[in-house]
Scaffold this active site. Structure first.
Site, PDB file in Angstrom:
ATOM      1  N   HIS A 117     -65.521  -2.889 -48.723  1.00 17.18           N
ATOM      2  CA  HIS A 117     -64.463  -2.249 -48.578  1.00 17.18           C
ATOM      3  C   HIS A 117     -64.330  -1.030 -49.635  1.00 17.18           C
ATOM      4  O   HIS A 117     -64.083   0.113 -49.588  1.00 17.18           O
ATOM      5  CB  HIS A 117     -63.161  -3.307 -48.853  1.00 17.18           C
ATOM      6  CG  HIS A 117     -61.984  -2.695 -48.824  1.00 17.18           C
ATOM      7  ND1 HIS A 117     -61.392  -2.028 -47.771  1.00 17.18           N
ATOM      8  CD2 HIS A 117     -61.149  -2.093 -49.843  1.00 17.18           C
ATOM      9  CE1 HIS A 117     -60.254  -1.329 -48.015  1.00 17.18           C
ATOM     10  NE2 HIS A 117     -59.992  -1.498 -49.247  1.00 17.18           N
ATOM     11  N   ARG A 163     -48.225  -1.825 -46.301  1.00 19.77           N
ATOM     12  CA  ARG A 163     -47.718  -0.451 -46.321  1.00 19.77           C
ATOM     13  C   ARG A 163     -46.939  -0.254 -44.855  1.00 19.77           C
ATOM     14  O   ARG A 163     -46.043   0.068 -44.810  1.00 19.77           O
ATOM     15  CB  ARG A 163     -49.030   0.670 -46.370  1.00 19.77           C
ATOM     16  CG  ARG A 163     -49.595   0.581 -47.840  1.00 19.77           C
ATOM     17  CD  ARG A 163     -50.113   1.795 -48.019  1.00 19.77           C
ATOM     18  NE  ARG A 163     -50.971   1.805 -49.348  1.00 19.77           N
ATOM     19  CZ  ARG A 163     -50.129   2.212 -50.748  1.00 19.77           C
ATOM     20  NH1 ARG A 163     -48.890   2.822 -50.607  1.00 19.77           N
ATOM     21  NH2 ARG A 163     -50.708   2.358 -51.623  1.00 19.77           N
ATOM     22  N   HIS A 189     -53.821  -0.801 -42.361  1.00 16.17           N
ATOM     23  CA  HIS A 189     -52.421  -0.576 -43.017  1.00 16.17           C
ATOM     24  C   HIS A 189     -51.189  -0.993 -42.070  1.00 16.17           C
ATOM     25  O   HIS A 189     -50.437  -0.185 -42.459  1.00 16.17           O
ATOM     26  CB  HIS A 189     -52.421   0.566 -44.139  1.00 16.17           C
ATOM     27  CG  HIS A 189     -53.234   0.262 -45.265  1.00 16.17           C
ATOM     28  ND1 HIS A 189     -52.857  -0.726 -46.257  1.00 16.17           N
ATOM     29  CD2 HIS A 189     -54.226   0.980 -45.837  1.00 16.17           C
ATOM     30  CE1 HIS A 189     -53.903  -0.619 -47.097  1.00 16.17           C
ATOM     31  NE2 HIS A 189     -54.551   0.395 -46.881  1.00 16.17           N
ATOM     32  N   HIS A 237     -56.239  -5.176 -50.253  1.00 13.52           N
ATOM     33  CA  HIS A 237     -55.026  -5.724 -49.825  1.00 13.52           C
ATOM     34  C   HIS A 237     -54.814  -6.996 -48.899  1.00 13.52           C
ATOM     35  O   HIS A 237     -53.738  -7.577 -48.548  1.00 13.52           O
ATOM     36  CB  HIS A 237     -54.408  -4.547 -48.927  1.00 13.52           C
ATOM     37  CG  HIS A 237     -53.906  -3.391 -49.500  1.00 13.52           C
ATOM     38  ND1 HIS A 237     -52.606  -3.307 -49.900  1.00 13.52           N
ATOM     39  CD2 HIS A 237     -54.399  -2.268 -50.126  1.00 13.52           C
ATOM     40  CE1 HIS A 237     -52.344  -2.469 -50.503  1.00 13.52           C
ATOM     41  NE2 HIS A 237     -53.408  -1.504 -50.681  1.00 13.52           N
ATOM     42  N   ASP A 262     -59.480   1.123 -43.128  1.00 11.34           N
ATOM     43  CA  ASP A 262     -58.142   0.795 -43.250  1.00 11.34           C
ATOM     44  C   ASP A 262     -57.259   1.009 -42.025  1.00 11.34           C
ATOM     45  O   ASP A 262     -57.220   2.260 -41.712  1.00 11.34           O
ATOM     46  CB  ASP A 262     -57.563   1.478 -44.684  1.00 11.34           C
ATOM     47  CG  ASP A 262     -58.077   1.167 -45.852  1.00 11.34           C
ATOM     48  OD1 ASP A 262     -59.704   0.879 -45.886  1.00 11.34           O
ATOM     49  OD2 ASP A 262     -57.769   1.270 -46.940  1.00 11.34           O
ATOM     50  N   HIS A 280     -60.959   2.267 -48.130  1.00 13.40           N
ATOM     51  CA  HIS A 280     -60.403   1.966 -49.449  1.00 13.40           C
ATOM     52  C   HIS A 280     -59.724   3.312 -49.855  1.00 13.40           C
ATOM     53  O   HIS A 280     -58.693   3.194 -50.737  1.00 13.40           O
ATOM     54  CB  HIS A 280     -61.362   1.708 -50.582  1.00 13.40           C
ATOM     55  CG  HIS A 280     -60.594   1.095 -51.775  1.00 13.40           C
ATOM     56  ND1 HIS A 280     -59.638   0.275 -51.994  1.00 13.40           N
ATOM     57  CD2 HIS A 280     -61.101   1.548 -53.036  1.00 13.40           C
ATOM     58  CE1 HIS A 280     -59.350  -0.055 -53.166  1.00 13.40           C
ATOM     59  NE2 HIS A 280     -59.964   0.824 -53.906  1.00 13.40           N
TER      60      HIS A 280
END
Length: 856
Positions: free
Chosen positions: A269, A187, A156, A216, A154, A351
């Site tokens: 993921h 995020r 993000h 996401h 991730d 994740h």
């Protein structure tokens, strides 16, 4: 030797304190994140219910929108004729560095031209479609020894991490291949730039970089606010518009769920599946070109859902994940069984943030490894990011990093003699610098997580305010608005659950201003003031108090329309003829009649009617007069000014008090005059009875300056007809009280001392919309297939009605009349079905505010 021992002891103590501090921050953040994910999973069901409602109640609009969606998809994915500022057909890796990377290292929010973004997404989508024919992609690392595959977890929206990984481990090339394992956006603030940068690499060198899908890469998740785990939709719309967001979502739908590397290592993921029957051939046959199932029902839908959402756990077997909802957790026996049946050695997944602050976490006898690449996640976690680097023989190493700010990265790049020098010669030196970056950010991270917790607490307090009021009022026997600190915390624990216990220190900062220490050393909390501080607002659009007031107006109008005689009206609310109205009586009446209030709205409504917030009941006469204080009168600007002048004159004569300290008896004065005017005693006034009651006061009205021509029998008959709101030819008591609301005296209708705070009532409705605004936005997009952001008032109203239907069990959160009230507040010029509004502006205006002392 003693000095060395002392130094070592202090170092170990510091390391232990840092470990405890990180564990505390991690546990707090996981609690916040778990709440957000549980809310999101529940919202997926709400979104599906809204869609079903619209398909049933607006089928033509939905079918037309779906048809236009398909046509627009084919148009926008073709790209435009204008290439934009960069010729993508000749783009090289060096060109990616020049036109994208260097640009965003200087300014991460520097926007590309629209044509370039459009074509970049279209070309990348075309490549992915050809490259990913099914949900499972097989990848073979080329056998040459200097080839390697770098697995990234991730990111993000944290652009600094992506640039730092490219600096530290090398940027994508045919020998330095990257697989990004989902959750690239949301995020963080720069999910758009990360995606566009990576897609530019994909176009320049398709074999250099690959993408897996994460939970996401999902339209509904993207629609949530950044604070609640989303943010990509708003970020993208702000920077490039709705069409570009739609292109991203089509790309997300085309991404694979699984990569199999060298036939032995699986990259996914989330993780594994809730049944042992799922295997790689089955996964390959999944229909993966679709959004993540909102409410999984079939085995195929659950397989897609689990690939994106499941987590490993220590215990054997399967169980409910800490994320709640339908999320599943799998144990070491599940991992071993899946790997053995599919002849695999290892699973690499992402994740979740590793529990110990590292960039990786090893599970299940080292056969499952979590890789998480966003260092100092969300600016709060103080964690390392990690990557896994695989050689052709699948030997691997896990490396960790801490990304500095871009300014620091530019400085380091400038100091580097050669950007292509061997990675190994830099890693040791970079590690020491990263530790320095991390230590400087440590306190800032702890402060940031505290702010996140406080924000979440405020949301939960607004959402559960009525439960808290009920609990505290049952323990506030003397109506002081105070309860002991012990009772106060018990109420928070009961309402907020473990979240209150686990975040005691952060919540204590919020409570401190309302805490008083008594002479005996005990402490109490002003719960009434505390709960009143936290509110949901539509900033710049609708005030919560005005919205709440208008809801009360709608109830008052419903009672007016009933046109009941005086005694029937009193008996309706005062069932035991005690002369007062209690909350139980009030609740019984409003639940028996369709007055537009849900059960949860009754308590804040009743509080708004009380003269003092400490009252538990209200005198029956004052009860109806307070309705009218809130209502504000029906005599609008389009009524004749002379009618208002006559009524104001009468009010001054009937209600005026020369003694400002005298008890306010205005409500009883109005009742007395009504009963005197009701000659036949039937509880209502005929128009003639009204005229007869006014005529003896005409001389006094003239002395006040009311012109004589306004007081003829014909004119007084017009006044009577204006007072008769219902138009039934009779005047009931509420219409009588309402007629004199315009009188601006201290005593009028019990105006003085009335609480009339409608904010809590407004919160009870607005909070429902705040919690589900992503699902509402999703529904509104059916009415906006051209992605203009504009819908009609009727369409907006239908989406809100669909939300109420989705949440109808056990009790609708708001009524149709309250939806109408909200619409009249949103559209200032007056509410008509054909009026238009920008639903993005409306939904983006929701915010939780704290009216307390300063920013806590």
């Amino acid at each position: 030797a003693e000095a060395a021992t002392l130094i070592q002891s202090r170092v170990r103590g510091s390391q232990q304190r840092q470990k405890v501090e990180y564990e505390s921050v991690y546990n707090i953040y996981r609690n916040v994140e778990a709440h957000e994910e549980q809310e999101f999973l529940a919202q997926k069901e709400v979104a599906a219910a809204i869609e079903s409602y619209l398909k049933k109640n607006a089928p033509q609009a939905v079918r037309a929108a779906q048809s236009l969606f398909r046509k627009r998809k084919s148009t926008i994915l073709q790209g435009g004729s204008d290439e934009g500022s960069v010729n993508l057909s000749t783009l090289t890796l060096r060109g990616v560095q020049k036109h994208f990377a260097e640009r965003w290292k200087k300014d991460p929010n520097d926007q590309l031209d629209q044509a370039l973004v459009n074509n970049l997404l279209a070309k990348a989508y075309e490549i992915v479609l050809k490259e990913v024919p099914c949900a499972v992609v097989n990848y073979q690392i080329p056998k040459e020894e200097d080839n390697r595959l770098i697995i990234v977890g991730d990111t993000h929206g944290q652009l600094e991490d992506v640039f730092w990984m490219f600096y530290k481990y090398g940027s994508p090339t045919p020998k330095n291949v990257f697989i990004f394992n989902g959750d690239i956006c949301d995020r963080g603030p720069n999910g758009v730039e990360i995606w566009l940068l990576l897609l530019a690499y994909k176009i320049a060198c398709p074999e250099c970089i690959f993408f897996n899908r994460g939970n996401h890469e999902d339209p509904l998740m993207n629609e949530r606010s950044q604070e609640c785990g989303g943010g990509f939709a708003r970020e993208c719309r702000t920077k490039y518009g709705q069409d570009i967001l739609a292109q991203f979502h089509h790309l997300f739908d085309a991404l694979p769920l699984v990569y199999i590397v060298n036939k032995r290592l699986m990259i996914v993921h989330g993780g594994l599946f809730r049944t042992d029957s799922v295997n790689l051939p089955q996964l390959a046959r999944l229909q993966h070109r679709r959004p993540c199932p909102e409410v999984p029902r079939t085995n195929e839908e659950y397989a897609v859902f689990d690939a994106l959402w499941s987590d490993p756990r220590v215990a054997r077997g399967r169980g409910v994940s800490k994320r709640g909802g339908d999320c599943m957790a799998f144990g070491p026996d599940v991992s071993k069984g899946f790997l053995d049946r599919n002849r695999l050695d290892m699973i690499v997944r992402s994740h979740e943030v590793p529990a110990d602050g590292r960039g990786f976490q090893v599970w299940h006898d080292s056969r499952v490894v979590t890789i998480f690449s966003a260092s100092n996640y969300c600016g709060t976690m103080n964690n390392y990011g990690g990557v896994m680097i695989l050689k052709p023989n699948l030997e691997f190493e896990v490396f960790e990093h801490w990304a500095p700010e871009l300014e620091e990265l530019r400085r380091l790049e400038a100091e580097t003699a050669s950007a292509t020098q061997a990675v190994a010669t830099r890693l040791e030196g970079l590690k020491a610098q990263e530790d320095g970056f991390r230590n400087r950010k440590r306190k800032e991270s702890v402060d940031s997580i505290g702010k996140d917790v406080v924000k979440k607490v405020k949301e939960l307090i607004v959402e559960r305010k009525e439960d808290l009021f009920w609990f505290y009022e049952t323990h506030d026997h003397d109506n002081t608005h105070h309860v002991s600190a012990t009772i106060f915390w018990q109420g928070l624990r009961d309402s907020l659950g473990e979240f209150a216990e686990q975040n005691f220190q952060h919540i204590q900062r919020l409570v401190a201003p309302e805490t008083e220490v008594s002479t005996d050393g005990g402490s109490s909390v002003d719960y009434h003031h505390f709960l009143g501080r936290f509110q949901v607002q539509l900033k710049g659009l609708v005030g919560r108090r005005e919205f709440g007031r208008q809801v009360v107006v709608s109830v008052f109008q419903a009672i007016l329309r009933a046109d009941l005689p005086l005694r029937e009206m009193f008996a309706l609310f005062d069932r035991n003829c005690s002369g007062t109205v209690t909350f139980d009586e009030f609740r019984e009446v409003l639940q028996s009649f369709d007055l537009g209030l849900s059960r949860r709205q009754l308590a804040p409504f009743f509080r708004a009617l009380l003269r003092s917030s400490a009252d538990k009941s209200v005198n029956i006469v004052e009860f109806f007069s307070r309705f009218d204080v809130i209502y504000g009168g029906h005599l609008h600007d389009n009524d004749e000014p002379w009618i208002r002048e006559v009524l104001q004159g009468l009010g001054k004569l009937w209600l005026h008090s020369d003694n400002s300290d005298q008890e306010d008896n205005s409500a009883r004065d109005l009742l007395e005059h009504f009963e005197q005017a009701d000659v036949n005693g039937n509880g209502t006034l005929s128009l003639a009875e009204f005229v007869t009651a006014v005529q003896p006061w005409c001389k006094a009205l003239q002395e006040q300056g009311v012109p004589r021509e306004y007081l003829t029998p014909e004119k007084l008959d017009q006044v009577a007809r204006a007072v008769d709101v219902s138009g039934e030819g009779t005047i009931n008591y509420l219409e009588w009280v309402d007629a004199f609301q315009a009188v601006e005296t201290r005593g009028a209708c019990g105006r003085s001392g009335a609480v009339s705070d409608f904010g809590d009532l407004g919160d009870s409705i607005l909070m429902v919309l705040y919690r589900h605004m992503a699902a509402v936005r999703r529904g509104l997009q059916y009415f906006d297939p051209k992605a203009t952001g504009i819908v009609s008032a009727a369409e907006f109203k239908m989406a809100l009605t669909a939300l109420a239907s989705a949440l109808a069990k056990p009790d609708p959160p708001y009524s149709d009349s309250q939806v109408h009230v909200l619409m009249t507040q949103l559209i200032e010029k007056g509410y008509n079905d054909d009026d238009e509004l920008n639903y993005h502006d409306v939904l983006d205006a929701f915010a939780i505010v704290d009216s307390g002392p300063g920013e806590l």
